[in-house]
Design a protein around this motif. Structure first.
Motif, PDB file in Angstrom:
ATOM      1  N   ARG A   1      20.264 129.710  34.583  1.00  0.00           N
ATOM      2  CA  ARG A   1      20.592 128.433  33.940  1.00  0.00           C
ATOM      3  C   ARG A   1      22.101 128.247  33.896  1.00  0.00           C
ATOM      4  NH1 ARG A   1      17.016 129.366  28.672  1.00  0.00           N
ATOM      5  NH2 ARG A   1      17.949 131.405  29.043  1.00  0.00           N
ATOM      6  N   LYS A   2      22.847 129.356  34.095  1.00  0.00           N
ATOM      7  CA  LYS A   2      24.308 129.266  34.135  1.00  0.00           C
ATOM      8  C   LYS A   2      24.725 128.515  35.397  1.00  0.00           C
ATOM      9  CE  LYS A   2      25.279 133.669  31.811  1.00  0.00           C
ATOM     10  NZ  LYS A   2      25.827 133.199  30.577  1.00  0.00           N
ATOM     11  N   SER A   3      25.702 127.679  35.212  1.00  0.00           N
ATOM     12  CA  SER A   3      26.250 126.967  36.356  1.00  0.00           C
ATOM     13  C   SER A   3      27.702 127.397  36.533  1.00  0.00           C
ATOM     14  CB  SER A   3      26.121 125.459  36.141  1.00  0.00           C
ATOM     15  OG  SER A   3      26.397 124.775  37.342  1.00  0.00           O
ATOM     16  N   ILE A   4      28.541 126.528  37.012  1.00  0.00           N
ATOM     17  CA  ILE A   4      29.918 126.881  37.334  1.00  0.00           C
ATOM     18  C   ILE A   4      30.656 127.468  36.127  1.00  0.00           C
ATOM     19  CG2 ILE A   4      32.175 125.925  37.948  1.00  0.00           C
ATOM     20  CD1 ILE A   4      30.696 124.075  39.914  1.00  0.00           C
ATOM     21  N   ASN A   5      30.664 126.776  35.003  1.00  0.00           N
ATOM     22  CA  ASN A   5      31.419 127.255  33.845  1.00  0.00           C
ATOM     23  C   ASN A   5      30.895 128.590  33.327  1.00  0.00           C
ATOM     24  OD1 ASN A   5      33.030 124.998  33.985  1.00  0.00           O
ATOM     25  ND2 ASN A   5      31.904 123.882  32.421  1.00  0.00           N
TER      26      ASN A   5
ATOM     27  N   LYS B   1      23.434 132.651  43.951  1.00  0.00           N
ATOM     28  CA  LYS B   1      24.472 131.640  43.734  1.00  0.00           C
ATOM     29  C   LYS B   1      25.794 132.253  44.159  1.00  0.00           C
ATOM     30  CE  LYS B   1      22.486 128.878  40.022  1.00  0.00           C
ATOM     31  NZ  LYS B   1      22.697 128.324  38.674  1.00  0.00           N
TER      32      LYS B   1
ATOM     33  N   LEU C   1      29.823 131.420  43.836  1.00  0.00           N
ATOM     34  CA  LEU C   1      30.858 130.626  43.175  1.00  0.00           C
ATOM     35  C   LEU C   1      32.189 130.869  43.867  1.00  0.00           C
ATOM     36  CD1 LEU C   1      31.759 128.956  40.593  1.00  0.00           C
ATOM     37  CD2 LEU C   1      32.218 131.189  39.550  1.00  0.00           C
TER      38      LEU C   1
ATOM     39  N   LEU D   1      29.837 125.593  44.016  1.00  0.00           N
ATOM     40  CA  LEU D   1      28.726 126.508  43.801  1.00  0.00           C
ATOM     41  C   LEU D   1      27.709 126.303  44.909  1.00  0.00           C
ATOM     42  CD1 LEU D   1      27.607 128.596  41.773  1.00  0.00           C
ATOM     43  CD2 LEU D   1      26.424 126.728  40.647  1.00  0.00           C
TER      44      LEU D   1
ATOM     45  N   TYR E   1      23.997 127.584  46.516  1.00  0.00           N
ATOM     46  CA  TYR E   1      22.738 128.102  45.981  1.00  0.00           C
ATOM     47  C   TYR E   1      21.739 128.263  47.117  1.00  0.00           C
ATOM     48  CZ  TYR E   1      18.615 127.988  42.837  1.00  0.00           C
ATOM     49  OH  TYR E   1      17.462 128.271  42.156  1.00  0.00           O
TER      50      TYR E   1
END
Length: 117
Positions: free
Chosen positions: A20-24, A55, A57, A66, A68
């Motif tokens: 659920r973590k994205s870039i930040n 993923k 980054l 990002l 995927y």
């Protein structure tokens, strides 16, 4: 990813992460768990608990990007019993990982020039 970017380094984060973590969230993870700089253009690789997603980054001089990938039937061959939290990979090892090959514990394939003179 081959040909899209030319990273100065490729880092594989060994532990699985919450996808659920994205870039930040992933950037914060790199900052809190490593001493690695985020703004060099290096690739940071992460996987989920099932190891069927990856993923990547990276900083591309204008902001974070990002990438995927989700496998339909297989799992990424991720190091799970190693002591190191972060591994450095070569471009060839990244290509092998994305193609489904085991990369940890194996030496990169050496390419010899067999040109006859």
């Amino acid at each position: 990813m081959n040909g899209l970017i030319n990273p100065p380094a490729i880092y594989l984060y060994r532990a699985f992460v919450d996808f659920r973590k994205s870039i930040n969230g992933l950037a914060a993870l790199v900052e809190s768990d490593t001493d690695l700089p985020l703004d060099t253009g290096a690739l940071f690789l992460f996987t989920n608990k099932q190891r069927d997603k990856i993923k990547i980054l990276y900083w591309d001089k204008t902001g974070f990007a990002l990438w995927y990938k989700r496998l339909e039937k297989n799992k990424f061959k991720w190091p799970s019993k190693e002591d190191n939290q972060v591994f450095t990979l070569s471009n060839m090892e990244l290509e092998q990982l994305l193609a489904g090959f085991t990369i940890i514990g194996h030496k990169p394939i050496e390419i010899h020039d067999f040109t006859m003179s």
